[in-house]
Design a protein around this motif. Structure first.
Motif, PDB file in Angstrom:
ATOM      1  N   LEU A  26       0.849  -1.365   0.026  1.00 42.96           N
ATOM      2  CA  LEU A  26       0.077   0.049  -0.087  1.00 42.96           C
ATOM      3  C   LEU A  26       0.962   1.201   0.187  1.00 42.96           C
ATOM      4  N   GLY A  27       1.993   1.152   0.240  1.00 40.66           N
ATOM      5  CA  GLY A  27       2.975   2.158   0.412  1.00 40.66           C
ATOM      6  C   GLY A  27       2.439   3.149   1.560  1.00 40.66           C
ATOM      7  N   VAL A  28       2.100   2.561   2.608  1.00 45.01           N
ATOM      8  CA  VAL A  28       1.936   3.440   3.911  1.00 45.01           C
ATOM      9  C   VAL A  28       2.869   3.398   4.922  1.00 45.01           C
ATOM     10  N   ASP A  29       3.212   4.131   5.766  1.00 45.12           N
ATOM     11  CA  ASP A  29       3.964   4.254   6.739  1.00 45.12           C
ATOM     12  C   ASP A  29       3.345   5.069   8.017  1.00 45.12           C
ATOM     13  N   THR A  30       4.360   5.167   9.054  1.00 45.58           N
ATOM     14  CA  THR A  30       3.472   6.063  10.144  1.00 45.58           C
ATOM     15  C   THR A  30       2.823   7.190   9.808  1.00 45.58           C
ATOM     16  N   GLY A  31       1.679   7.311  10.603  1.00 38.76           N
ATOM     17  CA  GLY A  31       0.888   8.471  10.452  1.00 38.76           C
ATOM     18  C   GLY A  31       0.138   8.482   9.199  1.00 38.76           C
ATOM     19  N   ALA A  32       0.129   7.465   8.067  1.00 38.21           N
ATOM     20  CA  ALA A  32      -0.529   7.425   6.994  1.00 38.21           C
ATOM     21  C   ALA A  32      -2.091   7.222   7.239  1.00 38.21           C
ATOM     22  N   LYS A  33      -2.806   7.563   6.251  1.00 40.38           N
ATOM     23  CA  LYS A  33      -4.266   7.183   6.678  1.00 40.38           C
ATOM     24  C   LYS A  33      -4.621   5.883   5.677  1.00 40.38           C
ATOM     25  N   VAL A  34      -5.404   5.230   6.213  1.00 40.35           N
ATOM     26  CA  VAL A  34      -5.926   3.907   5.631  1.00 40.35           C
ATOM     27  C   VAL A  34      -7.455   3.891   5.534  1.00 40.35           C
ATOM     28  N   ALA A  35      -7.935   3.479   4.289  1.00 40.91           N
ATOM     29  CA  ALA A  35      -9.431   3.459   4.384  1.00 40.91           C
ATOM     30  C   ALA A  35      -9.973   2.312   4.695  1.00 40.91           C
ATOM     31  N   PHE A  36     -11.078   1.814   4.995  1.00 44.39           N
ATOM     32  CA  PHE A  36     -11.776   0.522   4.963  1.00 44.39           C
ATOM     33  C   PHE A  36     -13.210   0.565   4.206  1.00 44.39           C
ATOM     34  N   ASP A  37     -13.488  -0.338   3.381  1.00 43.95           N
ATOM     35  CA  ASP A  37     -14.596  -0.519   2.682  1.00 43.95           C
ATOM     36  C   ASP A  37     -15.231  -1.548   2.858  1.00 43.95           C
ATOM     37  N   LEU A  38     -16.322  -2.104   3.403  1.00 39.51           N
ATOM     38  CA  LEU A  38     -17.115  -3.051   3.434  1.00 39.51           C
ATOM     39  C   LEU A  38     -18.229  -3.199   2.054  1.00 39.51           C
ATOM     40  N   ARG A  39     -17.694  -4.475   1.551  1.00 41.33           N
ATOM     41  CA  ARG A  39     -18.416  -4.711   0.128  1.00 41.33           C
ATOM     42  C   ARG A  39     -18.640  -6.096   0.158  1.00 41.33           C
ATOM     43  N   GLY A  40     -20.048  -6.533   0.258  1.00 39.95           N
ATOM     44  CA  GLY A  40     -20.468  -7.545   0.317  1.00 39.95           C
ATOM     45  C   GLY A  40     -19.797  -8.655   1.322  1.00 39.95           C
ATOM     46  N   GLY A  41     -19.813  -8.484   2.581  1.00 37.19           N
ATOM     47  CA  GLY A  41     -19.046  -9.120   3.390  1.00 37.19           C
ATOM     48  C   GLY A  41     -17.616  -9.224   3.666  1.00 37.19           C
ATOM     49  N   GLU A  42     -16.870  -8.507   2.789  1.00 35.09           N
ATOM     50  CA  GLU A  42     -15.451  -8.368   2.666  1.00 35.09           C
ATOM     51  C   GLU A  42     -14.995  -7.029   3.038  1.00 35.09           C
ATOM     52  N   VAL A  43     -13.864  -6.738   3.614  1.00 36.02           N
ATOM     53  CA  VAL A  43     -13.103  -5.458   3.743  1.00 36.02           C
ATOM     54  C   VAL A  43     -12.102  -5.358   3.055  1.00 36.02           C
TER      55      VAL A  43
END
Length: 105
Positions: A26-43
């Motif tokens: 994802l290319g994320v490190d400390t302080g980065a924002k991460v999004a969670f999307d729930l789609r048909g029982g999967e995150v």
């Protein structure tokens, strides 16, 4: 994107640590924002800023936000420009690709 299967343990506070291979992809490190999307029982987990990876677009959006917050009037885009932008949305761009035709600077 590579297929990766990792597990994480939920803490008593409802927190997760993203496994290192997932953070790297994802290319994320400390302080980065991460999004969670729930789609048909999967995150689905993604970078929250993934849609604004281009620094020029990010800078433009920052200026636009500052103008809106300052109460300055923001004019609508010309219709042909808006259509061209929408047609290009989501398309990946290879910045190393040669430009065809003449370019006026």
């Amino acid at each position: 994107m590579p297929e990766i299967h990792e597990t994480a343990t939920l803490t008593s506070k409802g927190q997760l640590t993203l496994p290192k291979p997932i953070r790297q992809v994802l290319g994320v490190d400390t302080g980065a924002k991460v999004a969670f999307d729930l789609r048909g029982g999967e995150v689905i987990v993604s970078r929250a800023d993934a849609e604004h990876e281009d620094p020029a677009i990010g800078a433009f959006l920052g200026l636009l936000e500052a103008d809106i917050r300052a109460g300055r009037h923001v004019q609508a885009l010309p219709e042909d420009l808006a259509r061209a932008m929408l047609a290009s949305a989501g398309r990946t761009v290879n910045l190393d690709e040669d430009i065809e035709g003449d370019v006026a600077l």
